[in-house]
Design a protein around this motif. Structure first.
Motif, PDB file in Angstrom:
ATOM      1  N   ARG A  38      47.135  36.266 -41.681  1.00 45.75           N
ATOM      2  CA  ARG A  38      46.944  36.586 -40.255  1.00 45.75           C
ATOM      3  C   ARG A  38      45.462  36.465 -39.885  1.00 45.75           C
ATOM      4  O   ARG A  38      45.132  35.982 -38.800  1.00 45.75           O
ATOM      5  N   ARG A 158      60.228  30.996 -38.543  1.00 53.45           N
ATOM      6  CA  ARG A 158      59.295  31.351 -39.623  1.00 53.45           C
ATOM      7  C   ARG A 158      59.992  31.362 -40.974  1.00 53.45           C
ATOM      8  O   ARG A 158      59.432  30.932 -41.975  1.00 53.45           O
ATOM      9  N   ASP A 162      58.670  29.187 -43.991  1.00 51.06           N
ATOM     10  CA  ASP A 162      58.289  29.847 -45.248  1.00 51.06           C
ATOM     11  C   ASP A 162      59.109  29.321 -46.429  1.00 51.06           C
ATOM     12  O   ASP A 162      58.595  29.167 -47.531  1.00 51.06           O
TER      13      ASP A 162
END
Ligand code: CDP
Length: 204
Positions: A38, A158, A162
């Motif tokens: 992040r 996501r 991933d």
């Protein structure tokens, strides 16, 4: 001996809450490795080059509350596919795991890549719908605007990114224990995880 607990799993599966509770219970240190990605994502949103940002990341950058937004999560997921970014973050994570007194690290590739010799590996998961609902409530409780359908779509996108990236894709380590939290409260998940870890602790 060093005690390392690896907690991996998809977005919003409850890894963070669980890992914090486990660290408190066992007296271990906790690293939310998502914050590293992040922080790099936030640096890129601010105009930085992802690899340079990753290579020069300072631990203080992890304390920024702005890292919790959906925009930063999305940026994190995009830079997390870059092999050089992941490589630049390896030493920080391994040094953290090797500290005296035990450590819990949560992320996507802790049991597979970062700490393949972790003492205990948990793979924490839940259905996409459950995870999207949890993320929705988390955002609403934090006073942020949130749209249920958009969050579910984002969770799925996501998951897909991933699981399908070439470098360190999200998958359970062969020696991990899967904990599906779809039908568990946070307290129940914590109790199960403590039991799994206690069973596997050296010297019982
Ligand atoms: O809290 P949430 O699960 O939504 O996200 P996070 O754990 O903070 O991670 C943000 C993004 O960073 C994820 O979507 C992953 O793509 C990436 N990440 C990763 O690739 N490897 C890790 N060890 C941790 C996070």
């Amino acid at each position: 001996m060093k005690m390392t607990v690896a907690v991996d799993g998809p977005a919003a599966a409850g890894k963070g809450t669980l890992s914090k509770a486990l660290a408190a219970h066992f007296g271990f240190a906790h690293l939310d490795t998502g914050l590293l990605y992040r922080a790099v994502g936030a640096g890129v949103l601010a105009g930085g080059d992802p690899i340079k940002v990753a290579q020069t990341l300072e631990p203080a950058a992890l304390d920024n509350p702005a890292l919790r937004t959906q925009a930063v999560a999305e940026a994190a997921s995009q830079i997390a596919v870059i092999a050089e970014v992941r490589q630049a973050l390896v030493d920080f994570q391994r040094d953290f795991a090797a500290r005296d007194g035990g450590a819990v690290l949560d992320g996507r590739d802790i049991g597979t890549v970062i700490c393949p010799d972790a003492t205990v590996k948990l793979f924490v998961t839940a259905s996409a719908e459950t995870r999207a609902e949890r993320r929705y409530l988390e955002l609403v409780n934090a006073g942020q605007a949130a749209d249920r359908a958009a969050i579910l779509q984002e969770v799925r996108a996501r998951d897909d990114r991933d699981a399908n990236r070439a470098t360190a894709p999200l998958r359970p380590a062969v020696d991990s224990v899967t904990l599906d939290t779809s039908d568990l409260t946070a307290d129940q998940a914590r109790a199960r995880a403590i039991a799994i870890i206690s069973e596997r602790m050296p010297q019982g």
